[in-house]
Design a protein around this motif. Structure first.
Motif, PDB file in Angstrom:
ATOM      1  N   TYR A  99       0.823  -1.214   0.000  1.00  0.00           N
ATOM      2  CA  TYR A  99       0.000   0.000   0.000  1.00  0.00           C
ATOM      3  C   TYR A  99       0.858   1.265   0.000  1.00  0.00           C
ATOM      4  N   ALA A 124       0.060   4.963  -1.644  1.00  0.00           N
ATOM      5  CA  ALA A 124      -1.257   4.919  -2.290  1.00  0.00           C
ATOM      6  C   ALA A 124      -2.156   6.058  -1.824  1.00  0.00           C
ATOM      7  N   LYS A 125      -1.767   6.754  -0.743  1.00  0.00           N
ATOM      8  CA  LYS A 125      -2.559   7.900  -0.283  1.00  0.00           C
ATOM      9  C   LYS A 125      -2.674   8.956  -1.364  1.00  0.00           C
ATOM     10  N   LYS A 150      -5.175   3.061  -5.434  1.00  0.00           N
ATOM     11  CA  LYS A 150      -5.838   2.764  -4.160  1.00  0.00           C
ATOM     12  C   LYS A 150      -7.056   1.857  -4.384  1.00  0.00           C
ATOM     13  N   TYR A 160      -5.866  -1.590  -5.293  1.00  0.00           N
ATOM     14  CA  TYR A 160      -5.346  -2.259  -4.099  1.00  0.00           C
ATOM     15  C   TYR A 160      -6.480  -2.924  -3.324  1.00  0.00           C
TER      16      TYR A 160
END
Length: 415
Positions: A117, A333-334, A340, A343
């Motif tokens: 992530y 991934a923020k 995101k 994921y």
């Protein structure tokens, strides 16, 4: 940073030892006040230390259990029952070891998915990622051989099925299987070999863990923002800030572990393993431990034996290519809105593979396993490279301190 001439280091005994063997200053540089760490690490970063705690639990309980275990096909099952019934607190040690393996895999799986992530596999931490994957492979080998040791029905037939997979390899497959068995079937030589390697490999894991920590300290920890620290204002000492945070995580983990240990010690196992191994009676449904189920589902989703074996091993080996398959320059991934979402889908697919791996390889279970297998490989080989090319990430903060002071909220603007 701490002054080595004050506090703990001012103790005469500590000074005497430190002068001759600088063990305390080395520890201080590794996990103490001399180790600068990004100031924004969250609780997802606890699982590395929790995995280390699980490794210690496994080694300590394993050393004690081996004092009472007999690696012989005619006595192995009875020796496990002897541990459970006659050895003082043997039931506790055995349940700690058996459930501790599951806790170890839970911690490591979360640790891996956190890395996926937040992009912890990207430069300059590729070797750190590779060493982590090597630890994972060693864990899988150790756990598989440990599952064989009780010599119950699922132990015997699991060993038979999994070792037979190597026979699918052209030319060298059959000799490999014969070498693994120590003969022409799973028998006493097999049990002895697995027992020896099961005892050895945890210490090999410790060695690779030390290399893993060394690689971690070379460039420091990644962080939820995925940006490099810009100076002292972005860092804080590991101790006492993260040692306290880790202590909170250890407390929560021990509560979780204790639930299985005292209230559901057999929930994560298989009841057939309480039946002595019988080569003449095949269990109705042969399944490995839960932490192998995603790879078992991939193996069974392919009609061809060799193809299934290649895909099963490929599902792990493909992770070694991840630093190059992910073409995005942004780690976390923020700041990647499309990744995101992918994921989350990938996470659901992995859960689906785990579920399908525990079901018979027939009907819609097999269809779900095949669909999830296709997506698993498509995620790495197609989606990650393509998305990295056209995805427009959100604007990254100038520094960790800036983001922390603003509440660590991801900006809405575009890069």
């Amino acid at each position: 940073m701490a002054d080595n001439n004050s506090g703990f280091f001012a103790n005469p005994l500590v000074k005497w030892i430190e002068y001759r063997l600088p063990v305390f200053s080395t520890l201080d540089h590794m996990v103490g006040t001399q180790y600068p760490t990004p100031k924004n690490l969250n609780y997802w970063w606890n699982f590395g230390s929790l995995a280390g705690l699980c490794l210690v639990i496994q080694i300590v309980t394993g050393i004690v259990l081996v004092m009472h275990y007999t690696p012989h096909t005619s006595m192995a099952f009875d020796s496990v029952e002897h541990i459970m019934r006659d050895v003082n607190y043997g039931w506790l040690l055995r349940y700690m070891h058996a459930n501790g393996a599951s806790m170890f895999f839970i911690a490591v799986y979360i640790h891996i998915f956190r890395g996926l992530y937040y992009g912890s596999y990207k430069a300059p931490r590729e070797l750190l990622w590779f060493l982590g994957l090597i630890i994972f492979l060693l864990m899988m080998a150790t756990a598989f051989m440990g599952y064989v040791l009780p010599w119950g029905q699922m132990s015997f037939w699991g060993a038979t099925v999994i070792t037979n997979l190597f026979s699918a390899i052209p030319l060298v497959g059959e000799p490999i299987v014969t070498w693994l068995w120590g003969g022409f079937s799973v028998d006493n030589p097999t049990l002895n070999r697995f027992f020896s390697l099961h005892y050895l490999l945890p210490f090999v894991i410790v060695g690779v863990v030390l290399l893993h920590i060394l690689a971690l300290h070379q460039h420091g920890s990644n962080n939820p923002l995925g940006i490099d620290t810009k100076g002292p204002q972005d860092r804080i000492p590991f101790h006492p800030y993260y040692t306290i945070k880790d202590a909170v995580g250890v407390g929560a983990f021990l509560i979780f572990f204790s639930f299985f240990l005292f209230y559901a010690p057999n929930m994560l196992g298989h009841p057939d393993n309480y039946i002595p191994a019988n080569p003449l009676v095949t269990p109705e449904h042969i399944v490995p431990e839960w932490y192998f189920l995603p790879f078992y589902a991939i193996l069974r989703s392919v009609p061809d034996k060799l193809g299934g074996v290649l895909l099963m091993f490929g599902a792990i080996l493909i992770l070694f290519l991840l630093p190059w398959l992910d073409t995005s320059k942004v780690r976390s991934a923020k700041f990647r809105p499309i990744y995101k979402q992918l994921y989350v889908i990938f996470l659901i697919v992995c859960v689906g593979l785990t579920w399908a791996g525990g079901k018979p390889a027939e009907g819609y279970y097999l269809i779900i396993a095949r669909v999830c297998t296709v997506y698993y490989f498509a995620h790495f080989l197609i989606l990650l490279p393509v998305v990295g090319w056209f995805e427009k990430p959100l604007k990254l903060p100038a520094s960790i301190s800036e983001a922390v002071l603003k509440g660590d909220a991801a900006p809405a603007g575009k890069a």
